[in-house]
Scaffold this motif. Structure first.
Motif, PDB file in Angstrom:
ATOM      1  N   ASN A 136       0.831  -1.215   0.000  1.00  0.00           N
ATOM      2  CA  ASN A 136       0.000   0.000   0.000  1.00  0.00           C
ATOM      3  C   ASN A 136       0.863   1.263   0.000  1.00  0.00           C
ATOM      4  O   ASN A 136       0.767   2.123   0.870  1.00  0.00           O
ATOM      5  CB  ASN A 136      -0.939  -0.003   1.215  1.00  0.00           C
ATOM      6  CG  ASN A 136      -2.019   1.066   1.094  1.00  0.00           C
ATOM      7  OD1 ASN A 136      -2.397   1.462  -0.017  1.00  0.00           O
ATOM      8  ND2 ASN A 136      -2.509   1.545   2.228  1.00  0.00           N
ATOM      9  N   THR A 137       1.734   1.359  -1.010  1.00  0.00           N
ATOM     10  CA  THR A 137       2.616   2.521  -1.127  1.00  0.00           C
ATOM     11  C   THR A 137       2.770   2.883  -2.590  1.00  0.00           C
ATOM     12  O   THR A 137       2.619   2.038  -3.474  1.00  0.00           O
ATOM     13  CB  THR A 137       3.999   2.228  -0.512  1.00  0.00           C
ATOM     14  OG1 THR A 137       4.799   3.394  -0.569  1.00  0.00           O
ATOM     15  CG2 THR A 137       4.712   1.105  -1.240  1.00  0.00           C
ATOM     16  N   ARG A 138       3.067   4.131  -2.846  1.00  0.00           N
ATOM     17  CA  ARG A 138       3.294   4.589  -4.215  1.00  0.00           C
ATOM     18  C   ARG A 138       4.763   4.493  -4.612  1.00  0.00           C
ATOM     19  O   ARG A 138       5.092   4.545  -5.795  1.00  0.00           O
ATOM     20  CB  ARG A 138       2.811   6.035  -4.385  1.00  0.00           C
ATOM     21  CG  ARG A 138       1.296   6.186  -4.316  1.00  0.00           C
ATOM     22  CD  ARG A 138       0.903   7.633  -4.595  1.00  0.00           C
ATOM     23  NE  ARG A 138      -0.534   7.780  -4.595  1.00  0.00           N
ATOM     24  CZ  ARG A 138      -1.330   7.574  -5.638  1.00  0.00           C
ATOM     25  NH1 ARG A 138      -0.775   7.200  -6.803  1.00  0.00           N
ATOM     26  NH2 ARG A 138      -2.627   7.744  -5.569  1.00  0.00           N
ATOM     27  N   GLU A 139       5.637   4.354  -3.615  1.00  0.00           N
ATOM     28  CA  GLU A 139       7.062   4.269  -3.906  1.00  0.00           C
ATOM     29  C   GLU A 139       7.769   3.483  -2.811  1.00  0.00           C
ATOM     30  O   GLU A 139       7.455   3.628  -1.632  1.00  0.00           O
ATOM     31  CB  GLU A 139       7.680   5.677  -4.017  1.00  0.00           C
ATOM     32  CG  GLU A 139       9.155   5.680  -4.397  1.00  0.00           C
ATOM     33  CD  GLU A 139       9.737   7.080  -4.482  1.00  0.00           C
ATOM     34  OE1 GLU A 139       9.906   7.576  -5.615  1.00  0.00           O
ATOM     35  OE2 GLU A 139      10.011   7.677  -3.418  1.00  0.00           O
ATOM     36  N   LEU A 140       8.716   2.674  -3.209  1.00  0.00           N
ATOM     37  CA  LEU A 140       9.547   1.940  -2.268  1.00  0.00           C
ATOM     38  C   LEU A 140      10.998   2.070  -2.731  1.00  0.00           C
ATOM     39  O   LEU A 140      11.338   1.700  -3.846  1.00  0.00           O
ATOM     40  CB  LEU A 140       9.149   0.467  -2.203  1.00  0.00           C
ATOM     41  CG  LEU A 140       9.985  -0.399  -1.250  1.00  0.00           C
ATOM     42  CD1 LEU A 140       9.792   0.038   0.193  1.00  0.00           C
ATOM     43  CD2 LEU A 140       9.646  -1.885  -1.410  1.00  0.00           C
ATOM     44  N   VAL A 141      11.840   2.603  -1.852  1.00  0.00           N
ATOM     45  CA  VAL A 141      13.254   2.798  -2.167  1.00  0.00           C
ATOM     46  C   VAL A 141      14.064   1.726  -1.440  1.00  0.00           C
ATOM     47  O   VAL A 141      13.946   1.576  -0.216  1.00  0.00           O
ATOM     48  CB  VAL A 141      13.731   4.206  -1.757  1.00  0.00           C
ATOM     49  CG1 VAL A 141      15.220   4.362  -2.065  1.00  0.00           C
ATOM     50  CG2 VAL A 141      12.918   5.269  -2.492  1.00  0.00           C
ATOM     51  N   VAL A 142      14.889   1.004  -2.185  1.00  0.00           N
ATOM     52  CA  VAL A 142      15.655  -0.118  -1.639  1.00  0.00           C
ATOM     53  C   VAL A 142      17.124   0.079  -1.995  1.00  0.00           C
ATOM     54  O   VAL A 142      17.466   0.220  -3.171  1.00  0.00           O
ATOM     55  CB  VAL A 142      15.158  -1.463  -2.206  1.00  0.00           C
ATOM     56  CG1 VAL A 142      15.924  -2.615  -1.583  1.00  0.00           C
ATOM     57  CG2 VAL A 142      13.661  -1.617  -1.999  1.00  0.00           C
ATOM     58  N   ASP A 143      17.978   0.101  -0.989  1.00  0.00           N
ATOM     59  CA  ASP A 143      19.421   0.192  -1.218  1.00  0.00           C
ATOM     60  C   ASP A 143      20.043  -1.185  -1.033  1.00  0.00           C
ATOM     61  O   ASP A 143      19.769  -1.874  -0.039  1.00  0.00           O
ATOM     62  CB  ASP A 143      20.058   1.183  -0.247  1.00  0.00           C
ATOM     63  CG  ASP A 143      19.766   2.621  -0.620  1.00  0.00           C
ATOM     64  OD1 ASP A 143      20.275   3.063  -1.667  1.00  0.00           O
ATOM     65  OD2 ASP A 143      19.005   3.286   0.107  1.00  0.00           O
ATOM     66  N   LEU A 144      20.896  -1.561  -1.976  1.00  0.00           N
ATOM     67  CA  LEU A 144      21.589  -2.842  -1.908  1.00  0.00           C
ATOM     68  C   LEU A 144      23.024  -2.633  -1.429  1.00  0.00           C
ATOM     69  O   LEU A 144      23.715  -1.730  -1.900  1.00  0.00           O
ATOM     70  CB  LEU A 144      21.588  -3.542  -3.268  1.00  0.00           C
ATOM     71  CG  LEU A 144      20.216  -3.818  -3.903  1.00  0.00           C
ATOM     72  CD1 LEU A 144      20.384  -4.674  -5.151  1.00  0.00           C
ATOM     73  CD2 LEU A 144      19.277  -4.496  -2.921  1.00  0.00           C
ATOM     74  N   TYR A 145      23.433  -3.467  -0.486  1.00  0.00           N
ATOM     75  CA  TYR A 145      24.777  -3.388   0.092  1.00  0.00           C
ATOM     76  C   TYR A 145      25.399  -4.776   0.130  1.00  0.00           C
ATOM     77  O   TYR A 145      24.687  -5.792   0.241  1.00  0.00           O
ATOM     78  CB  TYR A 145      24.738  -2.866   1.530  1.00  0.00           C
ATOM     79  CG  TYR A 145      24.453  -1.398   1.685  1.00  0.00           C
ATOM     80  CD1 TYR A 145      25.483  -0.470   1.823  1.00  0.00           C
ATOM     81  CD2 TYR A 145      23.139  -0.928   1.714  1.00  0.00           C
ATOM     82  CE1 TYR A 145      25.224   0.878   1.989  1.00  0.00           C
ATOM     83  CE2 TYR A 145      22.863   0.428   1.864  1.00  0.00           C
ATOM     84  CZ  TYR A 145      23.911   1.316   2.009  1.00  0.00           C
ATOM     85  OH  TYR A 145      23.647   2.661   2.167  1.00  0.00           O
ATOM     86  N   ILE A 146      26.725  -4.816   0.072  1.00  0.00           N
ATOM     87  CA  ILE A 146      27.470  -5.997   0.498  1.00  0.00           C
ATOM     88  C   ILE A 146      27.918  -5.702   1.921  1.00  0.00           C
ATOM     89  O   ILE A 146      28.686  -4.769   2.165  1.00  0.00           O
ATOM     90  CB  ILE A 146      28.663  -6.276  -0.424  1.00  0.00           C
ATOM     91  CG1 ILE A 146      28.161  -6.710  -1.809  1.00  0.00           C
ATOM     92  CG2 ILE A 146      29.555  -7.351   0.155  1.00  0.00           C
ATOM     93  CD1 ILE A 146      29.264  -6.994  -2.800  1.00  0.00           C
TER      94      ILE A 146
END
Length: 354
Positions: A136-146
């Motif tokens: 239920n969101t218009r945007e999802l920001v996901v950061d990828l890390y090692i």
């Protein structure tokens, strides 16, 4: 009955296409790869390198179970480089090259709730979050890390760490059609610039085949030095004391320097006889006639074979003039007529930081 079955299939395809058009994604890989302390909400004691940012854009607030699809990458990694587990008698860390393990994680915040999710599923798809149902969101920001298992304090600032196990090449992105989960009703979504194809983890030019630094890359300061002859010939009377005759300029250009730091170079002037004092010599070698003069650079009296400091800062060209001065008018006017010359060699010695 046959018509009804065909109609049902067509409706199902139309519905799937509608859902497909509601979710898209963009991938922005990190500009540079560098290790450092992991940022929150990860454990800030750990060691990590940022890979990039994946952003989901949703129309209609319908986002179910976003996943990273395993195409060509590993979830576990090993890096080799300096680590310390003890200090010397002065309290300084003692480093030795060792291997340490890392894993790929997704970091996101949904409705104020952060989560660090391991991307280690072995069935071809790794959920980005543990939430179930509609996000239920218009945007999802996901950061990828090692992300490393060891604390960042164990690693040496400025050192390089080499990947010895694991690979990070390409991935795709999928979401579920409803709350039943990606495995049961999932489909791929397009990523801007890649469409439905494989997405490259790393920005062109970046590669784990090169060692990864702890901290910003140490770009070597470079310099370019040249002599600009402004007035190779001059009238001797122009340099009678206290007047000065400009004879040349020295140009020094810096690249990759720290703008706030001064860089002190040493400039050494040497004549053919390697003497401390300078003289103009009559061109006729059979007549040992000379006219003494003083060389000035950077507002300083130059002595042969003795270094003069020249401090500069900033990535730009720095220019300082060279003058001949302090010629005694009586000596010059009583000298044998002719052309008088002197040959000066200029040497530049960079600071130890270059």
């Amino acid at each position: 009955m046959k018509n009804k079955v065909i109609l049902l299939i067509l409706c199902g395809c139309a519905m799937s296409y509608l859902l497909f058009a509601q979710v898209t994604a963009t991938w922005n890989p990190a500009d540079t790869l560098q290790f450092g302390p992991a940022p929150s909400p990860m454990d800030t004691n750990k060691f990590a390198v940022h890979i990039g940012t994946l952003t989901f854009t949703v129309q209609g607030n319908q986002l179910f179970d976003p996943n990273i699809l395993h195409i060509d990458f590993d979830s576990g990694f090993t890096f080799y480089g300096p680590m310390s587990w003890s200090n010397d008698n002065s309290g300084n860390p003692v480093y030795s090259d060792q291997s340490s393990n890392f894993h790929l994680v997704a970091v996101s915040i949904l409705k104020g709730i952060p989560e660090v999710k391991n991307l280690d599923q072995g069935d071809g798809a790794s959920p980005i979050r543990s939430d179930s149902g509609n996000f239920n969101t218009r945007e999802l920001v996901v950061d990828l890390y090692i992300l490393g298992y060891q604390d960042w304090i164990r690693y040496q600032p400025g050192a390089l760490y080499t990947l010895t196990q694991g690979s990070l090449n390409t991935f795709r992105v999928g979401v579920a059609a409803n709350g039943s989960g990606y495995d049961n009703s999932g489909y791929q979504i397009p990523v801007e610039g890649f469409g439905m194809g494989d997405v490259q983890f790393l920005k062109p030019g970046n590669s784990f085949t090169n060692p990864v630094p702890y901290g910003p890359p140490n770009n070597q300061v470079e310099y370019l030095f040249s002599i600009i002859i402004n007035q190779q010939n001059f009238t001797i009377s122009d340099a009678y004391y206290p007047d000065k005759a400009e004879v040349a300029s020295l140009a020094l250009t810096l690249n990759n320097s720290e703008s706030s730091l001064p860089y002190t170079f040493q400039i050494v002037f040497t004549n053919q006889t390697k003497s401390q004092n300078f003289s103009l010599h009559l061109d006729d070698p059979t007549l040992l006639k000379v006219i003494p003069y003083v060389l000035e650079f950077n507002n300083q009296h130059v002595y042969g074979n003795q270094a003069i400091n020249w401090s500069v800062s900033g990535d730009q060209q720095h220019v300082e003039k060279v003058f001949v001065t302090s010629i005694d008018s009586v000596t010059a006017e009583n000298a044998v007529a002719g052309s008088y010359t002197d040959t000066i060699t200029v040497e530049i010695i960079p600071p130890d930081t270059i």
